[in-house]
Enzyme design. Structure first.
Site, short mmCIF file in Angstrom:
data_model
loop_
_atom_site.label_atom_id
_atom_site.label_comp_id
_atom_site.label_asym_id
_atom_site.label_seq_id
_atom_site.Cartn_x
_atom_site.Cartn_y
_atom_site.Cartn_z
N GLY A 1 0.66 -1.05 -0.06
CA GLY A 1 0.35 -0.08 0.20
C GLY A 1 1.24 0.89 0.07
N CYS B 1 5.10 -6.19 1.41
CA CYS B 1 5.72 -4.00 1.35
C CYS B 1 5.16 -3.69 2.82
CB CYS B 1 5.62 -3.86 -0.14
SG CYS B 1 6.11 -2.72 -0.27
N TYR B 2 4.33 -2.94 2.19
CA TYR B 2 3.09 -2.31 3.67
C TYR B 2 2.81 -3.05 4.37
CZ TYR B 2 -0.15 0.69 5.90
OH TYR B 2 -0.66 1.20 6.94
N HIS C 1 7.85 -7.35 -3.77
CA HIS C 1 6.45 -8.10 -4.69
C HIS C 1 7.04 -8.89 -4.86
CE1 HIS C 1 3.75 -4.29 -3.91
NE2 HIS C 1 4.87 -3.29 -4.14
N GLU D 1 3.88 -10.96 -6.29
CA GLU D 1 3.35 -11.00 -7.50
C GLU D 1 3.64 -10.85 -9.09
OE1 GLU D 1 2.15 -7.25 -5.73
OE2 GLU D 1 3.40 -8.94 -5.34
N SER E 1 -25.53 -9.75 -25.25
CA SER E 1 -24.52 -9.10 -25.53
C SER E 1 -23.82 -9.76 -26.93
CB SER E 1 -24.03 -7.84 -24.84
OG SER E 1 -22.11 -9.15 -24.91
N GLY E 2 -22.92 -11.18 -26.71
CA GLY E 2 -22.52 -12.20 -27.81
C GLY E 2 -21.19 -11.26 -27.08
N GLY E 3 -20.71 -11.17 -25.68
CA GLY E 3 -19.96 -10.38 -25.26
C GLY E 3 -19.43 -11.79 -24.77
N VAL E 4 -18.00 -12.05 -24.08
CA VAL E 4 -17.56 -13.50 -23.24
C VAL E 4 -18.67 -13.52 -21.88
CG1 VAL E 4 -15.94 -14.18 -22.15
CG2 VAL E 4 -15.24 -12.95 -23.76
N ASP E 5 -18.50 -11.85 -21.32
CA ASP E 5 -19.01 -12.75 -19.96
C ASP E 5 -20.44 -13.09 -20.04
OD1 ASP E 5 -17.16 -11.13 -18.80
OD2 ASP E 5 -18.00 -8.60 -18.60
N SER E 6 -21.73 -12.07 -20.66
CA SER E 6 -22.61 -12.27 -20.97
C SER E 6 -23.02 -13.65 -22.18
CB SER E 6 -23.64 -11.35 -21.13
OG SER E 6 -23.05 -11.31 -23.23
N SER E 7 -22.26 -13.81 -22.40
CA SER E 7 -22.32 -15.44 -22.72
C SER E 7 -21.93 -16.51 -21.80
CB SER E 7 -21.34 -15.29 -24.33
OG SER E 7 -21.32 -14.51 -25.37
N LYS F 1 -11.29 -11.88 -15.07
CA LYS F 1 -11.26 -12.71 -16.39
C LYS F 1 -10.66 -13.52 -17.35
CE LYS F 1 -13.17 -10.43 -20.46
NZ LYS F 1 -14.46 -9.97 -20.42
#
Length: 537
Positions: free
Chosen positions: A79, A106-107, A193, A195, A247-253, A393
């Site tokens: 942070g 870190c923090y 870090h 990550e 919508s045809g996008g990944v999420d809604s599909s 995602k």
């Protein structure tokens, strides 16, 4: 992400912070106390990639709530604050009473060490960027690391003298206590870090913490998540009916495919053709969900209404406002005759929840809504179903594969909610949209043909609001300019322009100019985000 919600319902703040977690992961979860690190989502993703479920919680989450999750370990993130500042973010001082290993980054290292009696001071030699870590003890956290390795530093404070109980594990040239352990309390602290990709052995360090120190099991699997969500959806819906804005996008599909598996004929999908779609977009959605999944799909042809609303409008925000308003009207009308429709499904993802503040501090205000259904729950009285709200995602894409969605749909690049309206710069006409569709299709054909689609995060064409002089045959032309945008990105918060091969760019340019009537010039966008955005409008 480029999707923009135009209307958002106001939610009241709960009396206690809510922690979203798949029930089956209770007892095999590593909560991450988020102290504001710019890398905090990356920490969560790295832990999940190792097969262990993680989620972000507010740094001051009460011990009782953490204990109820039955964590197998805790991570304290980095942070921007200093632990000795008056209003520095803090955690429950009883943290170590949970009896599980704790990793401070870190923090997070500094606050953990401070709780255990160490001093934290500002240093004269700050470390920003790569540094050489000299490993002194590799019995657990640093097991398997070489004597010297590269790590990514970003700090101006550091832990000073170590009190009794601490062991130094590693140093850097300017940080004596770059990695420490308090064996009795099960605390590990690292000033760098792990990550980020700039720390080559960072994944090894996180794995050592998860599997050696915490004894976690790699139980986070998409197939198991799918089965648990199917059960939850069935329990929530009962005999009711769910409407899904597709919508045809990944999420809604992925949401639609999950719901089709869970409740079958109780699902109705509404796909609004707003006249702002890519070429053959409507056909792809219809073929996938009507034929492959046998879903009740209702396609609304509203292109003329949207284009009428946008006539003469060149301000990007006004375009979005009008598109959002019209969408709500069209969706309301299309859903009005669906009997027993009590639920609305949305593709809210975990980053949406985090960015709203809900995932951190427990406020439910203004969770970013799926771009196709903004405002609809409030207007129509729907109860929300958000089966993806605990996923990143890349995990949504994995879930899509498990559900059997076609590869071209699971791995397709993001597409903005307002569609081509924000890729035709300036005022919109049907002629301009058709021209852009042809150019965009050629661009994507060449990207796919040269095996570059999965190597890029987003590729698209933009129609600029200028014309350029050219020469075609024996005459001069004065025609449109197409800009090609291709970026590489992990999370879309930042992005770099993709170094596409010159011969591929040459073929793209040649094909667009020769095959799309009305274009005589193609340019390539070499801007990074920031300072530019990925989309042009």
């Amino acid at each position: 992400m480029p999707n923009t919600a135009t209307t958002q319902p106001q939610a009241t703040e709960p009396t206690m912070p809510k922690i979203d977690m798949p029930e089956q992961m209770r007892g095999q979860v590593v909560p991450i106390l988020d102290f504001g690190s710019q890398y905090v989502q990356l920490i969560a993703r790295r832990v999940r990639e190792a097969g262990v479920f993680s989620l972000l919680v507010a740094p001051d989450t009460p011990l009782e709530q953490l204990a109820a999750m039955k964590p197998c370990g805790l991570i304290l993130s980095g942070g921007p604050s200093s632990v000795y500042e008056k209003n520095a973010p803090a955690c429950d001082p009883r943290l170590f009473e949970l009896g599980v290993p704790v990793l401070g980054i870190c923090y997070g290292m500094q606050i953990g060490c401070k709780l255990l009696g160490a001093e934290v001071r500002r240093t004269t030699a700050h470390e920003y960027g790569q540094a050489t870590l000299k490993v002194e003890d590799r019995t657990d956290l640093l097991a398997g690391l070489p004597d010297n390795t590269t790590v990514w530093m970003s700090h101006g404070d550091q832990v000073d003298d170590l009190p009794d109980g601490f062991t130094r594990l590693a140093t850097t040239p300017t940080c004596l206590n770059a990695a420490v352990r308090h064996k009795q309390m099960g605390f590990y602290g690292i000033q760098f870090h792990p990550e980020v990709t700039h720390t080559p052995h960072g994944v090894d360090i996180l794995s050592n913490f998860l599997f050696q120190a915490c004894g976690c099991r790699p139980t986070w699997r998409m197939a198991d998540f799918l089965e648990s969500q199917v059960r939850l959806v069935r329990d929530q819906v009962g005999k009711g009916r769910v409407v899904c804005g597709l919508s045809g996008g990944v999420d809604s599909s992925v949401v639609a495919a999950l719901l089709a598996k869970a409740i079958d004929k109780q699902l109705t999908c509404i796909f609004v053709d707003n006249g702002l779609l890519r070429k053959n977009e409507r056909e792809l959605v219809e073929n996938t969900f009507r034929d492959h999944f046998d879903v009740d799909l209702r396609v609304v042809d509203a292109g003329e209404q949207f284009l009428a609303d946008l006539a003469g409008i060149d301000d990007p925000q006004e375009k979005r406002r009008r598109i959002g308003h019209r969408f709500i009207e069209v969706f309301k009308e299309a859903s009005a005759d669906i009997p027993d429709a009590r639920f609305l499904a949305q593709g809210t993802l975990y980053p949406d929840v985090i960015e709203s503040g809900h995932g951190h501090a427990g406020t439910a205000a203004n969770i970013k809504l799926h771009h196709n259904v903004g405002g609809l729950p409030e207007e129509l009285g729907f109860e929300l179903i958000e089966p993806l709200r605990s996923l990143f995602k890349d995990e949504v894409r994995k879930l899509g594969e498990v559900l059997g969605l076609p590869e071209q749909m699971v791995w397709r690049h993001p597409f903005p909610g307002p569609g081509l309206a924000v890729r035709v710069l300036g005022a919109i006409t049907k002629e301009k949209l058709d021209l852009l569709r042809e150019a965009d299709e050629i661009l994507l054909e060449e990207i796919v043909a040269n095996n570059l689609y999965r190597k890029t995060a987003q590729v698209f064409a933009v129609l600029l609001p200028v014309k350029a002089v050219g020469v075609m045959g024996d005459g001069r032309t004065y025609e449109h300019v197409i800009a090609v945008r291709a970026v590489e990105s992990q999370d879309f918060m930042t992005a770099d322009w993709a170094r596409l091969p010159y011969d591929v760019l040459a073929k793209i340019s040649s094909r667009i100019i020769n095959e799309v009537r009305g274009v005589n010039r193609v340019v390539y966008d070499i801007s990074s985000k920031p300072p530019a955005t990925i989309e042009w409008e």
